[in-house]
Design an enzyme around this catalytic site. Structure first.
Site, PDB file in Angstrom:
ATOM      1  N   LYS A 114       0.827  -1.207   0.000  1.00 26.86           N
ATOM      2  CA  LYS A 114       0.000   0.000   0.000  1.00 26.86           C
ATOM      3  C   LYS A 114       0.863   1.260   0.000  1.00 26.86           C
ATOM      4  O   LYS A 114       0.676   2.166  -0.807  1.00 26.86           O
ATOM      5  CB  LYS A 114      -0.931   0.026   1.231  1.00 26.86           C
ATOM      6  CG  LYS A 114      -1.833  -1.204   1.354  1.00 26.86           C
ATOM      7  CD  LYS A 114      -2.710  -1.140   2.604  1.00 26.86           C
ATOM      8  CE  LYS A 114      -1.959  -1.176   3.922  1.00 26.86           C
ATOM      9  NZ  LYS A 114      -1.280  -2.471   4.201  1.00 26.86           N
ATOM     10  N   ARG A 156      -9.922   0.580   8.388  1.00 33.60           N
ATOM     11  CA  ARG A 156      -9.544  -0.779   8.761  1.00 33.60           C
ATOM     12  C   ARG A 156     -10.669  -1.512   9.480  1.00 33.60           C
ATOM     13  O   ARG A 156     -10.501  -2.684   9.819  1.00 33.60           O
ATOM     14  CB  ARG A 156      -8.342  -0.722   9.702  1.00 33.60           C
ATOM     15  CG  ARG A 156      -6.978  -0.939   9.032  1.00 33.60           C
ATOM     16  CD  ARG A 156      -5.933  -0.717  10.103  1.00 33.60           C
ATOM     17  NE  ARG A 156      -4.685  -1.381   9.896  1.00 33.60           N
ATOM     18  CZ  ARG A 156      -3.612  -0.828   9.331  1.00 33.60           C
ATOM     19  NH1 ARG A 156      -3.665   0.378   8.819  1.00 33.60           N
ATOM     20  NH2 ARG A 156      -2.489  -1.494   9.270  1.00 33.60           N
ATOM     21  N   ARG A 202      11.623  -4.761   5.335  1.00 28.62           N
ATOM     22  CA  ARG A 202      11.239  -3.381   4.999  1.00 28.62           C
ATOM     23  C   ARG A 202      12.088  -2.362   5.739  1.00 28.62           C
ATOM     24  O   ARG A 202      12.362  -2.489   6.923  1.00 28.62           O
ATOM     25  CB  ARG A 202       9.764  -3.186   5.380  1.00 28.62           C
ATOM     26  CG  ARG A 202       9.326  -1.734   5.407  1.00 28.62           C
ATOM     27  CD  ARG A 202       7.844  -1.572   5.284  1.00 28.62           C
ATOM     28  NE  ARG A 202       7.087  -2.026   6.437  1.00 28.62           N
ATOM     29  CZ  ARG A 202       5.764  -2.041   6.485  1.00 28.62           C
ATOM     30  NH1 ARG A 202       5.049  -1.668   5.429  1.00 28.62           N
ATOM     31  NH2 ARG A 202       5.139  -2.449   7.559  1.00 28.62           N
ATOM     32  N   ARG A 223      14.000   1.244  10.565  1.00 30.22           N
ATOM     33  CA  ARG A 223      13.081   0.102  10.544  1.00 30.22           C
ATOM     34  C   ARG A 223      12.055   0.293  11.645  1.00 30.22           C
ATOM     35  O   ARG A 223      12.353   0.880  12.684  1.00 30.22           O
ATOM     36  CB  ARG A 223      13.858  -1.201  10.766  1.00 30.22           C
ATOM     37  CG  ARG A 223      14.717  -1.550   9.561  1.00 30.22           C
ATOM     38  CD  ARG A 223      15.572  -2.773   9.764  1.00 30.22           C
ATOM     39  NE  ARG A 223      16.582  -2.819   8.718  1.00 30.22           N
ATOM     40  CZ  ARG A 223      16.481  -3.530   7.588  1.00 30.22           C
ATOM     41  NH1 ARG A 223      15.431  -4.299   7.383  1.00 30.22           N
ATOM     42  NH2 ARG A 223      17.433  -3.482   6.673  1.00 30.22           N
ATOM     43  N   ARG A 262      -0.985  -8.619  13.346  1.00 27.40           N
ATOM     44  CA  ARG A 262      -1.559  -7.650  12.395  1.00 27.40           C
ATOM     45  C   ARG A 262      -2.343  -8.365  11.297  1.00 27.40           C
ATOM     46  O   ARG A 262      -3.369  -7.876  10.833  1.00 27.40           O
ATOM     47  CB  ARG A 262      -0.436  -6.777  11.812  1.00 27.40           C
ATOM     48  CG  ARG A 262       0.029  -5.721  12.825  1.00 27.40           C
ATOM     49  CD  ARG A 262       1.464  -5.270  12.634  1.00 27.40           C
ATOM     50  NE  ARG A 262       1.709  -4.638  11.361  1.00 27.40           N
ATOM     51  CZ  ARG A 262       2.929  -4.430  10.863  1.00 27.40           C
ATOM     52  NH1 ARG A 262       4.015  -4.808  11.544  1.00 27.40           N
ATOM     53  NH2 ARG A 262       3.084  -3.849   9.710  1.00 27.40           N
TER      54      ARG A 262
HETATM   55  P1  ADP Z   1       1.081  -1.567   7.520  1.00 30.50           P
HETATM   56  O1  ADP Z   1       1.631  -0.572   6.544  1.00 30.50           O
HETATM   57  O2  ADP Z   1       2.075  -2.599   7.858  1.00 30.50           O
HETATM   58  O3  ADP Z   1      -0.243  -2.095   7.083  1.00 30.50           O
HETATM   59  P2  ADP Z   1       0.403   0.696   9.197  1.00 30.50           P
HETATM   60  O4  ADP Z   1       1.598   1.570   9.145  1.00 30.50           O
HETATM   61  O5  ADP Z   1      -0.738   1.036   8.323  1.00 30.50           O
HETATM   62  O6  ADP Z   1       0.868  -0.810   8.899  1.00 30.50           O
HETATM   63  O7  ADP Z   1      -0.131   0.584  10.680  1.00 30.50           O
HETATM   64  C1  ADP Z   1       0.730   0.317  11.765  1.00 30.50           C
HETATM   65  C2  ADP Z   1      -0.100   0.193  13.036  1.00 30.50           C
HETATM   66  O8  ADP Z   1      -0.772   1.428  13.299  1.00 30.50           O
HETATM   67  C3  ADP Z   1      -1.215  -0.847  12.979  1.00 30.50           C
HETATM   68  O9  ADP Z   1      -0.747  -2.147  13.314  1.00 30.50           O
HETATM   69  C4  ADP Z   1      -2.199  -0.296  14.006  1.00 30.50           C
HETATM   70  O10 ADP Z   1      -1.750  -0.546  15.339  1.00 30.50           O
HETATM   71  C5  ADP Z   1      -2.098   1.204  13.791  1.00 30.50           C
HETATM   72  N1  ADP Z   1      -3.056   1.695  12.765  1.00 30.50           N
HETATM   73  C6  ADP Z   1      -2.742   2.260  11.574  1.00 30.50           C
HETATM   74  N2  ADP Z   1      -3.849   2.594  10.896  1.00 30.50           N
HETATM   75  C7  ADP Z   1      -4.893   2.237  11.682  1.00 30.50           C
HETATM   76  C8  ADP Z   1      -6.318   2.302  11.530  1.00 30.50           C
HETATM   77  N3  ADP Z   1      -6.892   2.809  10.418  1.00 30.50           N
HETATM   78  N4  ADP Z   1      -7.078   1.830  12.550  1.00 30.50           N
HETATM   79  C9  ADP Z   1      -6.536   1.330  13.674  1.00 30.50           C
HETATM   80  N5  ADP Z   1      -5.211   1.220  13.875  1.00 30.50           N
HETATM   81  C10 ADP Z   1      -4.385   1.672  12.889  1.00 30.50           C
HETATM   82  P1  ADP Z   2       2.166  -1.849   3.257  1.00 31.19           P
HETATM   83  O1  ADP Z   2       2.165  -0.338   3.224  1.00 31.19           O
HETATM   84  O2  ADP Z   2       0.988  -2.454   2.568  1.00 31.19           O
HETATM   85  O3  ADP Z   2       2.336  -2.389   4.644  1.00 31.19           O
HETATM   86  P2  ADP Z   2       4.751  -1.598   1.880  1.00 31.19           P
HETATM   87  O4  ADP Z   2       4.398  -0.804   0.671  1.00 31.19           O
HETATM   88  O5  ADP Z   2       5.475  -0.900   2.970  1.00 31.19           O
HETATM   89  O6  ADP Z   2       3.439  -2.364   2.435  1.00 31.19           O
HETATM   90  O7  ADP Z   2       5.612  -2.858   1.389  1.00 31.19           O
HETATM   91  C1  ADP Z   2       6.190  -3.755   2.331  1.00 31.19           C
HETATM   92  C2  ADP Z   2       7.605  -4.109   1.869  1.00 31.19           C
HETATM   93  O8  ADP Z   2       7.535  -4.917   0.679  1.00 31.19           O
HETATM   94  C3  ADP Z   2       8.464  -2.896   1.513  1.00 31.19           C
HETATM   95  O9  ADP Z   2       9.770  -3.140   1.956  1.00 31.19           O
HETATM   96  C4  ADP Z   2       8.388  -2.815  -0.011  1.00 31.19           C
HETATM   97  O10 ADP Z   2       9.612  -2.312  -0.569  1.00 31.19           O
HETATM   98  C5  ADP Z   2       8.174  -4.270  -0.419  1.00 31.19           C
HETATM   99  N1  ADP Z   2       7.254  -4.400  -1.559  1.00 31.19           N
HETATM  100  C6  ADP Z   2       6.160  -3.664  -1.844  1.00 31.19           C
HETATM  101  N2  ADP Z   2       5.551  -4.096  -2.971  1.00 31.19           N
HETATM  102  C7  ADP Z   2       6.270  -5.159  -3.407  1.00 31.19           C
HETATM  103  C8  ADP Z   2       6.156  -6.049  -4.539  1.00 31.19           C
HETATM  104  N3  ADP Z   2       5.162  -5.930  -5.438  1.00 31.19           N
HETATM  105  N4  ADP Z   2       7.094  -7.014  -4.669  1.00 31.19           N
HETATM  106  C9  ADP Z   2       8.099  -7.143  -3.761  1.00 31.19           C
HETATM  107  N5  ADP Z   2       8.258  -6.341  -2.696  1.00 31.19           N
HETATM  108  C10 ADP Z   2       7.364  -5.354  -2.510  1.00 31.19           C
END
Ligand code: ADP
Ligand code: ADP
Ligand code: ZN
Length: 215
Positions: free
Chosen positions: A13, A88, A127, A160, A172
């Site tokens: 995302k 979410r 990541r 990180r 998660r």
């Molecule tokens: P990821 O990119 O791995 O999906 P996020 O950065 O979006 O993770 O979210 C990290 C953490 O922040 C989540 O595990 C949750 O604890 C909190 N969080 C983020 N967005 C929301 C949301 N829309 N509702 C509730 N908790 C959230």
């Molecule tokens: P989200 O916001 O959904 O949690 P991220 O965009 O941060 O996910 O992606 C998670 C990790 O995977 C990052 O380190 C990113 O560089 C890598 N990544 C994202 N898209 C791809 C893909 N299509 N193939 C391989 N690695 C990816």
């Protein structure tokens, strides 16, 4: 145009949102980024959210919807929003409708990134991001062109996330399956969901999203 990027942790995302921002001048609204900023600044919201985030559970609907409302008010007139990691829960989806309607706008597309759960742990544990500009990278899948130097800003410090460990990722994913995946039917009923194979290369995923947005 307003769109939601929906998918489990590590689906891509944030990566795709950053690309859409660069290409279309849209604004990325990431509740995760907003919450991390609040934790760092030690605000009341941050103090409440910190432990919840470390466990990989969801922060309260009230908190995140309030953050989204505030950020939307800072958009330029007509600027599109990319909701990344929000909504979410069903309650957040309802709030988003209200928030958008009160600003005379609406959702145009919900892009679901379909991924193989087995791949997510590797994505998440590899990541990292630029500490200066926030550009996302991956140990295996997206290294900076020059090792140790950010492609976008030339920064040399990277970070990180504390919650990007295997144990928290499992929680998660459970949260995603239990509370977030069930909101898809709401958007399906409106005919605005586009599905993309999130296991493809990053560039291919971007191209597939562009096709949905052009519809
Ligand atoms: P990821 O990119 O791995 O999906 P996020 O950065 O979006 O993770 O979210 C990290 C953490 O922040 C989540 O595990 C949750 O604890 C909190 N969080 C983020 N967005 C929301 C949301 N829309 N509702 C509730 N908790 C959230
Ligand atoms: P989200 O916001 O959904 O949690 P991220 O965009 O941060 O996910 O992606 C998670 C990790 O995977 C990052 O380190 C990113 O560089 C890598 N990544 C994202 N898209 C791809 C893909 N299509 N193939 C391989 N690695 C990816
Ligand atoms: Zn950078």
């Amino acid at each position: 145009m307003n769109i939601i990027l929906l998918g489990p942790p590590g689906a891509g995302k944030g990566t795709q949102a950053q690309r859409l921002v660069e290409k279309h001048g849209m604004r990325q609204l990431s509740t995760g980024d907003m919450l991390r900023a609040a934790v760092k600044a030690g605000t009341p919201v941050g103090l409440q959210a910190k432990a919840v985030m470390e466990r990989g559970e969801l922060v309260s609907d009230e908190i995140v919807s309030a953050l989204i409302g505030e950020e939307l008010d800072s958009l330029a007139p007509g600027q599109g929003a990319i909701f990344d990691g929000y909504p979410r829960t069903a309650a957040q989806a309802e709030s988003l409708d209200v928030i958008l309607a009160s600003r005379n706008t609406q959702l145009d597309h919900v892009v679901e990134l379909e991924v193989d759960e087995e791949a997510l742990v590797e994505r998440i544990t590899g990541r990292f991001t630029c500490a200066n500009c926030g550009k996302g990278y991956h140990d295996t899948f997206e290294q900076p062109r020059q090792l140790g130097v950010c492609d976008k800003c030339g920064g040399t410090q990277f970070k990180r996330r504390p919650d990007d460990n295997e144990e928290t990722v499992r929680t998660r994913m459970v949260e995603y399956r239990a509370k977030t995946a069930p909101i898809l039917p709401i958007y399906d009923a409106r005919g605005i969901v586009g599905r993309v194979n999130g296991m493809a290369d990053i560039d291919h995923v971007t191209a597939a999203i562009e096709r949905i947005l052009a519809d």
